[in-house]
Design an enzyme around this catalytic site. Structure first.
Site, PDB file in Angstrom:
ATOM      1  N   GLU A  57     -15.506   4.966   0.244  1.00 49.81           N
ATOM      2  CA  GLU A  57     -14.520   4.792  -0.820  1.00 49.81           C
ATOM      3  C   GLU A  57     -15.084   3.858  -1.870  1.00 49.81           C
ATOM      4  O   GLU A  57     -16.259   3.498  -1.818  1.00 49.81           O
ATOM      5  CB  GLU A  57     -13.194   4.283  -0.249  1.00 49.81           C
ATOM      6  CG  GLU A  57     -13.286   2.954   0.467  1.00 49.81           C
ATOM      7  CD  GLU A  57     -11.908   2.399   0.875  1.00 49.81           C
ATOM      8  OE1 GLU A  57     -10.944   2.570   0.138  1.00 49.81           O
ATOM      9  OE2 GLU A  57     -11.835   1.781   1.944  1.00 49.81           O
ATOM     10  N   ARG A  80       1.156  -0.983   7.873  1.00 49.47           N
ATOM     11  CA  ARG A  80      -0.271  -1.262   7.666  1.00 49.47           C
ATOM     12  C   ARG A  80      -0.535  -2.764   7.715  1.00 49.47           C
ATOM     13  O   ARG A  80      -1.544  -3.211   8.254  1.00 49.47           O
ATOM     14  CB  ARG A  80      -0.717  -0.663   6.328  1.00 49.47           C
ATOM     15  CG  ARG A  80      -2.214  -0.684   6.131  1.00 49.47           C
ATOM     16  CD  ARG A  80      -2.619   0.120   4.919  1.00 49.47           C
ATOM     17  NE  ARG A  80      -2.101  -0.451   3.682  1.00 49.47           N
ATOM     18  CZ  ARG A  80      -2.195   0.135   2.494  1.00 49.47           C
ATOM     19  NH1 ARG A  80      -2.783   1.311   2.370  1.00 49.47           N
ATOM     20  NH2 ARG A  80      -1.714  -0.440   1.421  1.00 49.47           N
ATOM     21  N   LYS A 124      -6.447  -4.247   5.310  1.00 51.57           N
ATOM     22  CA  LYS A 124      -6.330  -4.794   3.956  1.00 51.57           C
ATOM     23  C   LYS A 124      -6.395  -6.318   4.052  1.00 51.57           C
ATOM     24  O   LYS A 124      -5.400  -6.987   4.304  1.00 51.57           O
ATOM     25  CB  LYS A 124      -5.006  -4.324   3.341  1.00 51.57           C
ATOM     26  CG  LYS A 124      -5.128  -4.102   1.852  1.00 51.57           C
ATOM     27  CD  LYS A 124      -3.975  -3.304   1.306  1.00 51.57           C
ATOM     28  CE  LYS A 124      -4.034  -3.265  -0.205  1.00 51.57           C
ATOM     29  NZ  LYS A 124      -5.076  -2.367  -0.738  1.00 51.57           N
TER      30      LYS A 124
HETATM   31  C1  PLP Z   1      -5.291  -1.035  -1.090  1.00 52.78           C
HETATM   32  C2  PLP Z   1      -6.546  -0.260  -0.985  1.00 52.78           C
HETATM   33  C3  PLP Z   1      -6.594   1.113  -1.264  1.00 52.78           C
HETATM   34  C4  PLP Z   1      -5.417   1.896  -1.780  1.00 52.78           C
HETATM   35  O1  PLP Z   1      -4.361   1.944  -0.901  1.00 52.78           O
HETATM   36  P1  PLP Z   1      -2.891   2.358  -1.386  1.00 52.78           P
HETATM   37  O2  PLP Z   1      -2.057   2.167  -0.191  1.00 52.78           O
HETATM   38  O3  PLP Z   1      -2.951   3.761  -1.832  1.00 52.78           O
HETATM   39  O4  PLP Z   1      -2.558   1.428  -2.508  1.00 52.78           O
HETATM   40  C5  PLP Z   1      -7.794   1.773  -1.065  1.00 52.78           C
HETATM   41  N1  PLP Z   1      -8.903   1.123  -0.657  1.00 52.78           N
HETATM   42  C6  PLP Z   1      -8.895  -0.201  -0.403  1.00 52.78           C
HETATM   43  C7  PLP Z   1     -10.148  -0.850   0.059  1.00 52.78           C
HETATM   44  C8  PLP Z   1      -7.717  -0.941  -0.552  1.00 52.78           C
HETATM   45  O5  PLP Z   1      -7.721  -2.242  -0.299  1.00 52.78           O
END
Ligand code: PLP
Length: 345
Positions: free
Chosen positions: A223, A85, A187
């Site tokens: 989300e 990722r 991210k």
């Molecule tokens: C990091 C993150 C998540 C959660 O991802 P995981 O890989 O499960 O820790 C969800 N939404 C956003 C916007 C994030 O930055």
């Protein structure tokens, strides 16, 4: 040999804050290539005031945890997915991907070096790893940097839920988290900078989190600021929203697998209309930090949506998902091949 956790730290009283640890992994990119990379003891970074990261926010990150299992091993949960990722995030911001195998080596190296800061099994605390990459050379005309730093810092963090996971009350935000065709799916720190004002506002109003809808039509569930959303239907089906601008959570992908392969739940990863939310039986937020936080109530501009599982405890399906996934992580339930990576191997 695995070193025990330090005994002079009250692990279960730790919060979610930065505690400096002795070692961090650092690897620099220059002249079109990553250098060897290794551990360093200096926690401070000295850069030009004009470094691309300061001027144009060229920065991506990851988050994962290292912890001790019942049989005394130190492990990480699916770090290969963080590596992949991060490479995707980097590509979107014109940064050189950090090689996946080098990422996995770096994870092991930095956890091993800070072993005494991996909290004891059963404390609920974990060692949080924060891999990140920044553009480091001076840039004033808008363009990507040519030099970069990849780092992994580690910091011990306390149990996310002290005294059990209580359902939370969230609000539908009037702000957007991500633009259509924007950067919501990667991210990057930039996705968090703009969420700071909405979350401060939401907290002032007494809500735990903001629920974001799709920015184009405001009719679909996306989300929260830092966690994906899961729903369970009244007939026990797991439903998770699908959109290009949702960050592909590793926890959410793991929950979908657990639902299907361990709990025999039908799984749907699809667009979810906000109008459907009234009909679900259970709802939760998922991410590395909390694994799953149950949602009990939503405020949509004054209209209250009460999730049937209520404000007292996790819904029964959510609890099964939570217990199975945390059981896999902690070594109490057999893990699918490759999910648990021991830092000594
Ligand atoms: C990091 C993150 C998540 C959660 O991802 P995981 O890989 O499960 O820790 C969800 N939404 C956003 C916007 C994030 O930055």
């Amino acid at each position: 040999m695995v070193k025990e956790a330090r005994t002079d730290i009250k692990w279960s009283e730790l919060g979610f804050g930065y505690v400096e640890t002795p070692y961090r992994y650092v690897c620099r990119y220059k002249n079109g290539a990553w250098e060897e990379g290794g551990l360093e003891t200096e926690a401070k970074i000295t850069l030009s005031e004009c470094a691309c990261v300061f001027q144009y926010s060229q920065s991506v990150f990851e988050g994962l945890k290292a912890y001790r299992t019942e049989d005394g091993k130190i492990v990480c949960f699916r770090p290969d997915l963080n590596a992949e990722r991060m490479a995707m995030s980097a590509a979107r911001l014109e940064m050189p991907p950090f090689p996946v195998d080098k990422f996995l080596e770096a994870v092991k190296m930095v956890v091993k070096a800070n072993e005494e800061f991996v909290p004891p099994y059963g404390s609920g605390a974990t060692l949080y790893l924060r891999p990140f990459m920044i553009g480091t050379n001076p840039v004033i005309g808008v363009k990507p940097a040519e030099e970069f730093e990849f780092r992994i810092l580690v910091t011990p963090v306390g149990p996310y839920f002290k005294g059990g996971a209580k359902p939370i009350y969230i609000k539908v935000s009037d702000f957007d988290r991500a633009a259509p065709h924007g950067t919501g799916g990667i991210k990057a720190g930039l996705n968090y900078a703009m969420s700071l004002h909405p979350i401060v506002q939401a907290h002032k109003e007494g809500f735990a989190e903001n629920m974001y809808l799709d920015p184009q039509t405001r009719t679909k569930v996306e989300e929260t600021g830092g966690a994906n959303i899961i729903f369970v239907t009244k007939d026990g089906k797991l439903v998770t929203p699908k959109s290009e601008s949702i960050l592909p959570s590793i926890t959410r992908r793991s929950i979908c697998y657990v639902a299907e392969h361990y709990l025999n739940m039908p799984v749907e990863h699809r667009e979810v209309l906000f109008s459907e939310v009234d009909d679900f039986a259970e709802m939760g937020l998922c991410g590395t930090a909390a694994v799953i936080s149950p949602v009990g109530r939503i405020n949509d501009h004054g209209r209250i949506i009460d999730i049937p599982s209520g404000m007292e405890e996790m819904g029964p399906w959510t609890k099964k998902l939570y217990d199975t996934l945390t059981g896999i992580q902690m070594g109490r339930v057999e893990a699918p091949e490759g999910w648990i990576v021991c830092i000594d191997e």
